[in-house]
Structures are given as C-alpha cells and as structure tokens.
Design an enzyme around this catalytic site. Structure first.
Site, short mmCIF file in Angstrom:
data_model
loop_
_atom_site.label_atom_id
_atom_site.label_comp_id
_atom_site.label_asym_id
_atom_site.label_seq_id
_atom_site.Cartn_x
_atom_site.Cartn_y
_atom_site.Cartn_z
N HIS A 193 8.10 56.21 9.15
CA HIS A 193 7.06 55.50 8.21
C HIS A 193 5.49 55.46 9.03
O HIS A 193 4.23 55.86 7.60
CB HIS A 193 7.27 53.47 8.28
CG HIS A 193 5.41 53.01 7.66
ND1 HIS A 193 5.79 53.25 5.80
CD2 HIS A 193 4.79 51.94 7.85
CE1 HIS A 193 5.10 52.59 5.36
NE2 HIS A 193 4.61 51.73 7.01
N GLU A 225 19.86 61.19 5.97
CA GLU A 225 20.07 59.92 6.25
C GLU A 225 22.21 59.11 5.99
O GLU A 225 22.08 58.52 6.82
CB GLU A 225 19.40 59.63 5.02
CG GLU A 225 18.32 58.69 4.59
CD GLU A 225 17.93 57.60 4.77
OE1 GLU A 225 18.25 56.69 5.60
OE2 GLU A 225 16.71 57.02 4.62
N LYS A 229 27.75 51.91 5.72
CA LYS A 229 26.88 50.87 5.17
C LYS A 229 27.39 49.05 4.31
O LYS A 229 26.58 48.20 4.57
CB LYS A 229 25.67 51.52 4.26
CG LYS A 229 24.29 50.83 3.34
CD LYS A 229 23.73 51.22 3.83
CE LYS A 229 21.93 50.37 3.03
NZ LYS A 229 21.00 51.35 2.24
N HIS A 255 13.15 54.25 11.38
CA HIS A 255 12.25 54.39 10.50
C HIS A 255 11.03 53.96 10.21
O HIS A 255 10.31 54.15 9.75
CB HIS A 255 13.09 53.90 9.46
CG HIS A 255 13.86 54.58 8.23
ND1 HIS A 255 15.05 54.59 8.77
CD2 HIS A 255 13.66 54.33 6.93
CE1 HIS A 255 15.97 55.50 7.63
NE2 HIS A 255 15.30 55.38 6.66
N ARG A 270 21.40 44.38 10.30
CA ARG A 270 21.28 45.17 9.14
C ARG A 270 20.16 46.05 9.58
O ARG A 270 19.36 47.29 8.87
CB ARG A 270 21.13 44.47 7.83
CG ARG A 270 20.58 45.75 6.81
CD ARG A 270 20.75 44.98 5.63
NE ARG A 270 20.53 46.07 4.23
CZ ARG A 270 20.68 45.70 2.56
NH1 ARG A 270 21.19 44.87 3.14
NH2 ARG A 270 20.35 46.08 1.76
N ARG A 302 15.54 36.26 -15.57
CA ARG A 302 15.79 35.61 -14.77
C ARG A 302 17.09 36.21 -13.63
O ARG A 302 17.75 35.41 -12.95
CB ARG A 302 16.26 33.68 -14.82
CG ARG A 302 15.20 32.69 -15.12
CD ARG A 302 15.28 31.71 -14.02
NE ARG A 302 14.32 30.89 -14.75
CZ ARG A 302 13.90 30.04 -15.58
NH1 ARG A 302 15.49 30.00 -16.73
NH2 ARG A 302 12.86 29.73 -15.90
N HIS A 343 11.01 61.91 2.58
CA HIS A 343 11.29 60.70 3.06
C HIS A 343 12.79 61.23 4.51
O HIS A 343 12.26 60.69 5.68
CB HIS A 343 11.62 59.45 2.30
CG HIS A 343 11.99 58.65 3.80
ND1 HIS A 343 11.87 57.40 3.90
CD2 HIS A 343 13.47 58.27 3.55
CE1 HIS A 343 12.19 56.51 4.37
NE2 HIS A 343 13.09 56.71 4.03
N ASN A 386 17.65 50.90 9.84
CA ASN A 386 16.21 51.64 10.14
C ASN A 386 16.33 52.41 11.01
O ASN A 386 14.82 52.78 11.77
CB ASN A 386 15.23 50.11 10.17
CG ASN A 386 15.65 48.87 9.34
OD1 ASN A 386 15.31 50.03 7.99
ND2 ASN A 386 15.36 47.96 8.77
N LYS A 440 19.24 46.68 -2.00
CA LYS A 440 17.56 46.00 -2.13
C LYS A 440 16.66 47.13 -3.18
O LYS A 440 17.35 48.39 -3.96
CB LYS A 440 16.67 46.84 -0.47
CG LYS A 440 17.46 46.11 0.21
CD LYS A 440 16.65 47.12 1.71
CE LYS A 440 16.97 46.09 3.21
NZ LYS A 440 16.37 47.06 4.62
N GLU A 451 19.82 40.98 6.55
CA GLU A 451 18.64 41.97 6.84
C GLU A 451 18.48 40.65 8.31
O GLU A 451 17.26 40.76 8.24
CB GLU A 451 17.90 42.58 6.43
CG GLU A 451 17.18 43.69 8.20
CD GLU A 451 16.01 45.18 7.38
OE1 GLU A 451 16.43 45.14 5.59
OE2 GLU A 451 15.28 45.23 7.79
N1 GLY Z 1 17.65 51.57 3.68
C1 GLY Z 1 18.27 50.22 4.71
C2 GLY Z 1 18.50 49.17 4.21
O1 GLY Z 1 19.30 49.32 2.75
O2 GLY Z 1 18.39 48.16 4.90
#
Ligand code: GLY
Length: 393
Positions: free
Chosen positions: A271, A182, A246, A267, A260, A118, A299, A264, A140, A256
């Site tokens: 994608h 990026e 960031k 993106h 946040r 956990r 990417h 993107n 993330k 997000e």
């Molecule tokens: N890669 C975008 C984020 O971490 O929100």
C-alpha cells in the site's frame, strides 16, 4: 469441475466453482430468473470467452450493463449509476447481479448489490488471475473514497464465484503477473506443496513466452493464447488450490478479527509503495535490477515487493539475521524474478514509514505485520512502524 464452499459455522454461505470451460456457468445461472450483468467494457470487447458469456446471458434474457474499470472510476458515483440502472430496469428483490470483470468491477457491483433495496443476490465471474485467487473470494466489496482505497464497503458473500482460466487468454501480461504475486502470496501463507508447483509453472510460462515471442518472433497474443490453453489444467488446479486456502481462512474468520489478517501478507508495504508511486511518478532506481517506472506499478507488483520486504523483516525479527539478503527473501525474490514479476522495492523503509503509520488496519499505534517464517508458515505480529524501520535498516 470442482466446488469449494465458504462456511459460516456449519452452513455453506457461498460457493466457488472452478472449471476449465464455460459450460458450468450456465448451470450456475439456471436457478435465477432475473439476471442483471455488470460487465467490464474492456473485457466485453477484447475477451472471446466473455463474448461467449454475453451470448449465454442474452439467451437467458439477462440485462447487461457495461462499465469502465479503473481505480479512478471505483467510486460511489459509479455504484450509484449501477443502482440507478437496476432501478430503471425494475430489478426486484429476486434479482441476481452477475459481475464479470476484475476486482474493481466485482467490488463495485458487489457493493451496489449489498445496498440496492437493502441487498439483492449477486455472483461473480472474475476475469483476471488476481481477482480469481483473491479479490472475488471472501465477500469484501467496496469503493475508494477521498484518497483512501476501499475505505467504504461491506463484507457480504456472493451466491457463487465462477473461476475459469479460459478468460485469462486475453489478459495483458502485466495483469497476469499481478495475479501471480497474489497466488504465490496465498501459498506462502498455506503451502500444501502448491507454492513450488506454482513457481515452476510460472517459470515455465515465462520462459516459453520469451522463447516463442521474443526469440522466435511469433505474435505475442497468439503465443499467450497457446500457453494459456497448454497450461489450463495446471492453472485451474492452482486456482482451485488458492481458492481452497482463501475459502478456509474466510470460513474461519469472515470479518477479519484475527486469522484473515494473514491474507494481507506484504500488503502494508504494498500500500505504501502504491501510494508513493502515485505521488512520485517517473523513474527510480530500485537498487537491484535497475531503473523502474514506478508510476504504473500494479497492485500485484507492489505485493511482490511487499512480500520480499516481509521476508526480510521476518528473518530479522526472528533470527536477528542482518545479512543483506536472507534465505527466504532470496527464494521468494528468485521465484518472482523467474516469473517476470518485478519485486525489488524502489523506496526505503523511512520513505514508506509515514504512509504505513496511516494503515487503515493499524490499532493503538501498532500495525499488524504478517511475517513469513518459511513457505507455508506465517504469523501476524503487532509492531510499531519505528520498530519495522529499525529492523529493516
Ligand atoms: N484481500 C484480502 C482479503 O480478502 O481479506
């Protein structure tokens, strides 16, 4: 050495350490008695800086697991393998999992740490520019599932992320360029004078590489190593600046719900480009600089293409500018071109429409498109894919 924090309210919940060398990592690891390191096999074999990290870990009696890092191996099965290894090695609730590698390894080891018993503590040492400025920051974690990228995962912050440009000396050039995209994306979102500084640095690196390796015929690996050493201070400053942007965004909107989303930028297009390239493979004419092998699009390259399209979309949305190439689009694409990052999209908006409609972040038939109005000024606007296709025509 610089420390940047990620906050939840007023509480610092994760720290990012940016350093030119590796000594600071040992200090970061000192408080943890039981370290389990998950390391990308490729960097363990090829990167001298990571060999030094492994020696440091052995001195700390850390257990080490090497893993393969590819989109195909970014699965629940690999996460289960990491969990089994933790279990077999009696990892307890006081364990620290240290992931060393690019975004695939940090995402998987982070996810395993979130579900094992956990949740155990974890930390990252990203070894690609892309993961240093984006993937390893913000918590993330996750894996691909069925044909969807990063569709299973959680957001939880690492104890610390150690960012060091030394590990970039053995990074393949194309992966470096992926990170360039990026980083420039980050400074299009929030500038503070860093966008131009980064564009100039990447232009210098690219020109010096071409001169020494291609014109003077020196060994590419040696040239690259020397360039990384020469520019390590400026690179560290820019990596820190990107991390600060960031960290700020994530501190204000960790999960997000709003702000946040602007990370993107480019993106949704990226994608679609990556998905079509996977399906298509082979070569395509991109309408600008020639034939492109789309199968292996990285990417970062897809993000660069996406950003150029986002700039065009923004100009048309805000100013009804129907010219072929708008001012911001021209600036961004010239900077990518100078940095050797392919940025011209080989697909038409109509070709990308079907995939954009399935964007996992779409809500009520609308997709959150991030529109750059100028360098350092972006806005998220909800548009239908039909509206986007019409604007880009
Ligand atoms: N890669 C975008 C984020 O971490 O929100």
């Amino acid at each position: 050495m610089e420390q940047i924090n990620i906050y939840s309210g007023k509480k610092a919940i994760s720290r990012i350490v940016v350093a030119e060398g590796l000594q600071g990592l040992d200090a970061c690891l000192k408080p943890y008695r039981h370290i389990y390191a998950v390391i990308d096999r490729n960097v363990a074999e090829k990167c001298p800086a990571v060999s030094r990290v492994m020696k440091m870990l052995e001195d700390r009696q850390a257990r080490i697991r090497l893993v393969e890092a590819s989109e195909e191996s970014k699965t629940l099965e690999t996460v289960m393998d990491i969990c089994s290894w933790l279990l077999e090695n009696n990892a307890d609730r006081d364990a620290l999992v240290l992931a060393v590698g690019g975004g695939i390894v940090t995402d998987m080891a982070g996810f395993a740490s979130c579900i094992y018993k956990r949740g155990v503590r974890f930390a990252y040492m990203p070894t690609t520019l892309l993961s240093q400025v984006d993937a390893s920051i913000g918590g993330k974690t996750g894996v691909n599932f069925h044909k969807y990228k990063n569709i299973l995962g959680v957001i939880r912050q690492p104890e610390f992320t150690y960012l060091c440009p030394q590990v970039l000396e053995s990074l393949p050039l194309r992966d470096f360029h992926s990170g360039v995209a990026e980083m420039l994306k980050t400074f299009v979102i929030e500038d503070g004078g860093n966008y131009q500084k980064a564009a100039d640095l990447f232009f210098d690196i690219s020109s010096e590489f071409t001169l020494e390796a291609h014109i003077n015929g020196k060994d590419e690996g040696q040239v690259w190593k020397a360039l990384m050493a020469k520019h390590k201070r400026t690179l560290a400053e820019l990596i820190a600046a990107a991390a600060r942007v960031k960290a700020g965004v994530v501190s204000r909107d960790q999960f997000e719900r709003g702000e946040r989303r602007k990370l993107n930028l480019g993106h949704t297009f990226a994608h679609a480009i990556e998905t079509l390239a996977q399906q298509d493979g082979g070569e395509r004419f991109n309408g600008h600089d020639g034939i492109q092998d789309v199968k292996g699009v990285t990417h970062g390259e897809a993000v660069a293409m996406g950003m150029v399209l986002a700039a065009r979309l923004a100009d048309r949305y805000y100013r009804s500018d129907r010219s072929e190439t708008t001012e911001l689009e021209a600036k961004i694409s010239a900077d990518f071109w100078d940095a050797d990052v392919p940025c011209y999209c080989p697909y038409t908006p109509e070709e990308m429409a079907g995939i954009m409609k399935k964007d996992k972040k779409a809500e009520g038939g609308k997709v959150h498109f991030v529109l750059p109005k100028a360098i350092g000024d972006v806005e998220t606007v909800d548009l239908t894919v039909e509206e986007v296709v019409a604007l880009l025509k």
